[in-house]
Design a protein around this motif. Structure first.
Motif, PDB file in Angstrom:
ATOM      1  N   VAL A  99      65.526  47.689 -17.318  1.00 52.79           N
ATOM      2  CA  VAL A  99      65.891  47.664 -18.742  1.00 52.79           C
ATOM      3  C   VAL A  99      64.649  47.829 -19.603  1.00 52.79           C
ATOM      4  O   VAL A  99      64.653  48.552 -20.596  1.00 52.79           O
ATOM      5  CB  VAL A  99      66.651  46.367 -19.088  1.00 52.79           C
ATOM      6  CG1 VAL A  99      66.795  46.192 -20.580  1.00 52.79           C
ATOM      7  CG2 VAL A  99      68.019  46.367 -18.426  1.00 52.79           C
ATOM      8  N   LYS A 100      63.563  47.181 -19.216  1.00 56.78           N
ATOM      9  CA  LYS A 100      62.313  47.281 -19.975  1.00 56.78           C
ATOM     10  C   LYS A 100      61.799  48.721 -19.960  1.00 56.78           C
ATOM     11  O   LYS A 100      61.342  49.230 -20.976  1.00 56.78           O
ATOM     12  CB  LYS A 100      61.276  46.323 -19.376  1.00 56.78           C
ATOM     13  CG  LYS A 100      59.971  46.269 -20.085  1.00 56.78           C
ATOM     14  CD  LYS A 100      60.071  45.388 -21.290  1.00 56.78           C
ATOM     15  CE  LYS A 100      58.690  45.153 -21.872  1.00 56.78           C
ATOM     16  NZ  LYS A 100      58.767  44.493 -23.150  1.00 56.78           N
ATOM     17  N   CYS A 102      63.600  51.615 -19.166  1.00 61.25           N
ATOM     18  CA  CYS A 102      64.540  52.662 -19.549  1.00 61.25           C
ATOM     19  C   CYS A 102      65.314  52.381 -20.827  1.00 61.25           C
ATOM     20  O   CYS A 102      65.942  53.283 -21.368  1.00 61.25           O
ATOM     21  CB  CYS A 102      65.554  52.888 -18.421  1.00 61.25           C
ATOM     22  SG  CYS A 102      64.819  53.340 -16.863  1.00 61.25           S
ATOM     23  N   GLY A 103      65.353  51.149 -21.256  1.00 61.12           N
ATOM     24  CA  GLY A 103      66.172  50.793 -22.409  1.00 61.12           C
ATOM     25  C   GLY A 103      67.565  50.409 -21.965  1.00 61.12           C
ATOM     26  O   GLY A 103      68.010  50.758 -20.875  1.00 61.12           O
ATOM     27  N   ALA A 104      68.240  49.684 -22.816  1.00 55.14           N
ATOM     28  CA  ALA A 104      69.551  49.128 -22.462  1.00 55.14           C
ATOM     29  C   ALA A 104      70.606  50.207 -22.237  1.00 55.14           C
ATOM     30  O   ALA A 104      71.432  50.094 -21.342  1.00 55.14           O
ATOM     31  CB  ALA A 104      70.018  48.154 -23.538  1.00 55.14           C
ATOM     32  N   GLN A 105      70.607  51.263 -23.046  1.00 48.41           N
ATOM     33  CA  GLN A 105      71.653  52.287 -22.909  1.00 48.41           C
ATOM     34  C   GLN A 105      71.555  53.005 -21.573  1.00 48.41           C
ATOM     35  O   GLN A 105      72.542  53.196 -20.895  1.00 48.41           O
ATOM     36  CB  GLN A 105      71.558  53.304 -24.053  1.00 48.41           C
ATOM     37  CG  GLN A 105      71.939  52.727 -25.395  1.00 48.41           C
ATOM     38  CD  GLN A 105      73.403  52.332 -25.449  1.00 48.41           C
ATOM     39  OE1 GLN A 105      73.883  51.555 -24.636  1.00 48.41           O
ATOM     40  NE2 GLN A 105      74.110  52.842 -26.419  1.00 48.41           N
ATOM     41  N   ALA A 106      70.356  53.416 -21.209  1.00 48.40           N
ATOM     42  CA  ALA A 106      70.189  54.135 -19.945  1.00 48.40           C
ATOM     43  C   ALA A 106      70.493  53.232 -18.764  1.00 48.40           C
ATOM     44  O   ALA A 106      71.050  53.656 -17.770  1.00 48.40           O
ATOM     45  CB  ALA A 106      68.771  54.689 -19.846  1.00 48.40           C
ATOM     46  N   SER A 107      70.120  51.962 -18.870  1.00 48.90           N
ATOM     47  CA  SER A 107      70.294  51.094 -17.728  1.00 48.90           C
ATOM     48  C   SER A 107      71.709  50.586 -17.538  1.00 48.90           C
ATOM     49  O   SER A 107      72.070  50.229 -16.450  1.00 48.90           O
ATOM     50  CB  SER A 107      69.334  49.921 -17.756  1.00 48.90           C
ATOM     51  OG  SER A 107      68.786  49.685 -18.960  1.00 48.90           O
ATOM     52  N   GLU A 115      78.350  45.144 -19.885  1.00 43.97           N
ATOM     53  CA  GLU A 115      77.577  45.409 -21.114  1.00 43.97           C
ATOM     54  C   GLU A 115      76.934  44.143 -21.675  1.00 43.97           C
ATOM     55  O   GLU A 115      75.801  44.171 -22.141  1.00 43.97           O
ATOM     56  CB  GLU A 115      78.482  46.042 -22.176  1.00 43.97           C
ATOM     57  CG  GLU A 115      78.913  47.458 -21.849  1.00 43.97           C
ATOM     58  CD  GLU A 115      77.764  48.454 -21.890  1.00 43.97           C
ATOM     59  OE1 GLU A 115      76.841  48.289 -22.718  1.00 43.97           O
ATOM     60  OE2 GLU A 115      77.796  49.392 -21.084  1.00 43.97           O
ATOM     61  N   ALA A 122      68.329  43.100 -22.036  1.00 43.96           N
ATOM     62  CA  ALA A 122      67.477  43.811 -22.992  1.00 43.96           C
ATOM     63  C   ALA A 122      66.749  42.829 -23.907  1.00 43.96           C
ATOM     64  O   ALA A 122      65.556  42.982 -24.180  1.00 43.96           O
ATOM     65  CB  ALA A 122      68.310  44.793 -23.812  1.00 43.96           C
ATOM     66  N   GLU A 126      62.299  41.769 -23.636  1.00 48.14           N
ATOM     67  CA  GLU A 126      61.293  41.774 -24.714  1.00 48.14           C
ATOM     68  C   GLU A 126      60.300  40.616 -24.574  1.00 48.14           C
ATOM     69  O   GLU A 126      59.211  40.670 -25.129  1.00 48.14           O
ATOM     70  CB  GLU A 126      61.969  41.736 -26.074  1.00 48.14           C
ATOM     71  CG  GLU A 126      62.825  42.949 -26.380  1.00 48.14           C
ATOM     72  CD  GLU A 126      61.995  44.238 -26.352  1.00 48.14           C
ATOM     73  OE1 GLU A 126      60.879  44.244 -26.884  1.00 48.14           O
ATOM     74  OE2 GLU A 126      62.487  45.224 -25.760  1.00 48.14           O
TER      75      GLU A 126
END
Length: 129
Positions: A99-100, A102-107, A115, A122, A126
């Motif tokens: 997640v760090k 790729c970001g939440a959407q991609a992962s 979700e 996500a 941080e």
């Protein structure tokens, strides 16, 4: 629905594995005379609830050793064995890294996770470098 989705993810695309797990879990439901929920499936496949893993990772992020030890002792008191705990924590921190990176959407698609859990991952990611 959540229990079925969890069983499908656990089978990793294998129809026979999914049917076998469904059969085993359905016997558990008949034995207790109650509906099978997500928590039952998690326990059956040896996985921990996401909020438990998020809490442990929060304690690590805060460097709160006392909090972490209290949580670990509580899990031990509930009968969670160390290999199971370590396997689940390793997977949780792997998800955090994805997640760090790729970001939440991609992962969400790549990890095939709920979700709400990906959103919590996500937010938690941080807190880590």
């Amino acid at each position: 629905e959540e229990a079925l989705a969890l069983m499908a993810r656990s089978a990793k695309g294998g129809l026979r594995d999914a049917l076998g797990l469904l059969d085993q879990v359905s016997v558990l439901g008949r034995a207790e005379g109650t509906a099978i929920g997500r928590g039952d499936v998690l326990q059956f496949i040896g996985a921990l609830e996401e909020d438990v893993l998020l809490g442990l990772a929060d304690a690590v992020a805060e460097r709160a050793a006392g909090n972490l030890l209290d949580r670990l002792q509580a899990l031990s008191g509930q009968g969670v064995e160390a290999p199971r705990l370590l396997k689940n924590l390793l997977q949780h921190f792997r998800h955090l890294m994805i997640v760090k990176a790729c970001g939440a959407q991609a992962s969400a698609e790549a990890l095939d996770l709920p979700e709400a859990y990906v959103g919590a991952l996500a937010a938690q990611a941080e807190r880590f470098e």
